[in-house]
Write a protein that holds these residues in place. Structure first.
Motif, PDB file in Angstrom:
ATOM      1  N   ASP A  50       0.836  -1.200   0.000  1.00  0.00           N
ATOM      2  CA  ASP A  50       0.000   0.000   0.000  1.00  0.00           C
ATOM      3  C   ASP A  50       0.869   1.247   0.000  1.00  0.00           C
ATOM      4  N   LEU A  51       0.581   2.195  -0.892  1.00  0.00           N
ATOM      5  CA  LEU A  51       1.230   3.494  -0.836  1.00  0.00           C
ATOM      6  C   LEU A  51       0.733   4.238   0.401  1.00  0.00           C
ATOM      7  N   ALA A  52       1.653   4.795   1.164  1.00  0.00           N
ATOM      8  CA  ALA A  52       1.282   5.572   2.354  1.00  0.00           C
ATOM      9  C   ALA A  52       1.087   7.035   1.981  1.00  0.00           C
ATOM     10  N   HIS A 142       5.601   3.735   1.579  1.00  0.00           N
ATOM     11  CA  HIS A 142       4.738   2.583   1.384  1.00  0.00           C
ATOM     12  C   HIS A 142       4.860   1.648   2.574  1.00  0.00           C
ATOM     13  N   VAL A 143       3.893   0.752   2.698  1.00  0.00           N
ATOM     14  CA  VAL A 143       3.892  -0.270   3.750  1.00  0.00           C
ATOM     15  C   VAL A 143       3.348  -1.568   3.169  1.00  0.00           C
ATOM     16  N   CYS A 144       3.956  -2.691   3.549  1.00  0.00           N
ATOM     17  CA  CYS A 144       3.432  -4.014   3.221  1.00  0.00           C
ATOM     18  C   CYS A 144       2.965  -4.704   4.497  1.00  0.00           C
ATOM     19  N   GLY A 145       1.813  -5.340   4.444  1.00  0.00           N
ATOM     20  CA  GLY A 145       1.299  -6.133   5.556  1.00  0.00           C
ATOM     21  C   GLY A 145       1.136  -7.580   5.129  1.00  0.00           C
ATOM     22  N   ILE A 146       1.499  -8.514   6.000  1.00  0.00           N
ATOM     23  CA  ILE A 146       1.470  -9.935   5.645  1.00  0.00           C
ATOM     24  C   ILE A 146       0.893 -10.758   6.798  1.00  0.00           C
ATOM     25  N   ASP A 147      -0.026 -11.668   6.471  1.00  0.00           N
ATOM     26  CA  ASP A 147      -0.550 -12.615   7.454  1.00  0.00           C
ATOM     27  C   ASP A 147      -0.859 -13.928   6.749  1.00  0.00           C
ATOM     28  N   GLU A 182       4.429   4.203   8.331  1.00  0.00           N
ATOM     29  CA  GLU A 182       5.556   3.706   7.554  1.00  0.00           C
ATOM     30  C   GLU A 182       6.877   3.829   8.311  1.00  0.00           C
ATOM     31  N   THR A 183       6.790   3.812   9.651  1.00  0.00           N
ATOM     32  CA  THR A 183       7.983   3.675  10.484  1.00  0.00           C
ATOM     33  C   THR A 183       8.723   2.398  10.079  1.00  0.00           C
ATOM     34  N   THR A 215      -0.975  -2.201  17.643  1.00  0.00           N
ATOM     35  CA  THR A 215      -1.456  -2.292  16.272  1.00  0.00           C
ATOM     36  C   THR A 215      -2.972  -2.432  16.281  1.00  0.00           C
ATOM     37  N   SER A 216      -3.527  -2.526  15.091  1.00  0.00           N
ATOM     38  CA  SER A 216      -4.981  -2.637  14.955  1.00  0.00           C
ATOM     39  C   SER A 216      -5.450  -4.085  14.887  1.00  0.00           C
ATOM     40  N   VAL A 217      -4.550  -5.056  15.115  1.00  0.00           N
ATOM     41  CA  VAL A 217      -4.942  -6.459  15.077  1.00  0.00           C
ATOM     42  C   VAL A 217      -4.609  -7.121  16.403  1.00  0.00           C
ATOM     43  N   PRO A 218      -5.441  -8.062  16.875  1.00  0.00           N
ATOM     44  CA  PRO A 218      -5.250  -8.689  18.196  1.00  0.00           C
ATOM     45  C   PRO A 218      -4.314  -9.898  18.158  1.00  0.00           C
ATOM     46  N   ILE A 219      -3.152  -9.736  17.576  1.00  0.00           N
ATOM     47  CA  ILE A 219      -2.155 -10.807  17.516  1.00  0.00           C
ATOM     48  C   ILE A 219      -0.784 -10.140  17.485  1.00  0.00           C
ATOM     49  N   GLN A 220       0.254 -10.841  17.959  1.00  0.00           N
ATOM     50  CA  GLN A 220       1.586 -10.267  17.981  1.00  0.00           C
ATOM     51  C   GLN A 220       2.040  -9.917  16.559  1.00  0.00           C
ATOM     52  N   VAL A 221       2.610  -8.723  16.423  1.00  0.00           N
ATOM     53  CA  VAL A 221       3.063  -8.214  15.135  1.00  0.00           C
ATOM     54  C   VAL A 221       4.535  -7.849  15.211  1.00  0.00           C
ATOM     55  N   TYR A 222       5.242  -8.063  14.105  1.00  0.00           N
ATOM     56  CA  TYR A 222       6.652  -7.693  13.992  1.00  0.00           C
ATOM     57  C   TYR A 222       6.814  -6.745  12.807  1.00  0.00           C
TER      58      TYR A 222
END
Length: 225
Positions: A50-52, A142-147, A182-183, A215-222
């Motif tokens: 996603d473009l930030a 930009h930012v990439c998210g993966i699950d 985008e930190t 974060t906005s999700v209820p699971i550990q994020v890296y």
């Protein structure tokens, strides 16, 4: 038949019809699923790129330049995703969704995200600066998210105007992670982190990933840069 009657009939059929399901080993397409209550179940890794700050971009740049940024970013992202064994499943304005199914899908999705970051930094931004530095100091972000999770894939819409819907945690969480600041350019869930190979976890013996606490999700994020 009135529009209301048509809608009531279709909704009744959808809610009453028993679903048929099958396990999938390849990424479903809009020709492999019908509009009825049919679904394919897959264990998949989902990546959103996603473009930030795209709102600020379109507000500050002429439309044709903003369109060129969209096109160059999405082109690079799609080519990289395919080179890593992923399948582009949707374009949504300034972002792209991809699905990875192969045996090393966690690692390949992460490699794709890191290559997208490298392409933005070393190819797209220099290309923009070469043409437009005299009129704009815009810097692409930009930012990439993966699950990873099981996905339930079905076709939605009407005849002549339909698409696939990807129901499952990975599709939802990956999209939410791609909207984080985008930190870090790549955010992954613990599920992806635990399943990736060391080549995507370490560089020069050092772990490339930081624990993200809010974060906005209820699971550990890296996150990683």
């Amino acid at each position: 038949m009135s529009l209301k009657t048509d809608l009531q009939g279709q909704i009744g059929d959808i809610f009453r019809t028993i679903w048929t399901e099958r396990d999938g080993i390849v990424v479903p397409t809009d020709t492999s699923i019908t509009l009825g209550n049919n679904a394919v179940k897959i264990d998949a890794v989902v990546l959103y790129a996603d473009l930030a700050d795209s709102t600020a971009m379109v507000n500050s740049l002429p439309p044709h330049i903003a369109a060129e940024i969209y096109k160059t970013f999405l082109y690079c992202a799609a080519k990289i995703i395919k080179s890593q064994g992923g399948e582009v499943t949707a374009y949504d304005g300034d972002r792209v969704m991809a699905v990875f199914l192969e045996s090393e899908k966690n690692t390949n999705a992460i490699k794709a995200a890191m290559k997208i970051h490298a392409a933005v930094r070393n190819i797209v931004q220099p290309g923009f600066d070469k043409i437009y530095s005299a009129i704009s100091s815009y810097k692409l972000k930009h930012v990439c998210g993966i699950d990873r999770s099981d996905l339930y894939v079905a076709k939605t819409g009407v005849r002549g105007a339909n698409d696939l819907v990807w129901v499952g945690r990975a599709a939802n969480y990956a999209a939410k992670l791609s909207a984080l600041p985008e930190t870090y350019q790549t955010y992954i869930t613990k599920t992806v982190y635990d399943g990736m190979l060391d080549v995507a976890k370490f560089t020069n013996g050092q772990n490339m990933w930081w624990t993200i606490t809010q974060t906005s999700v209820p699971i550990q994020v890296y996150g990683s840069t």
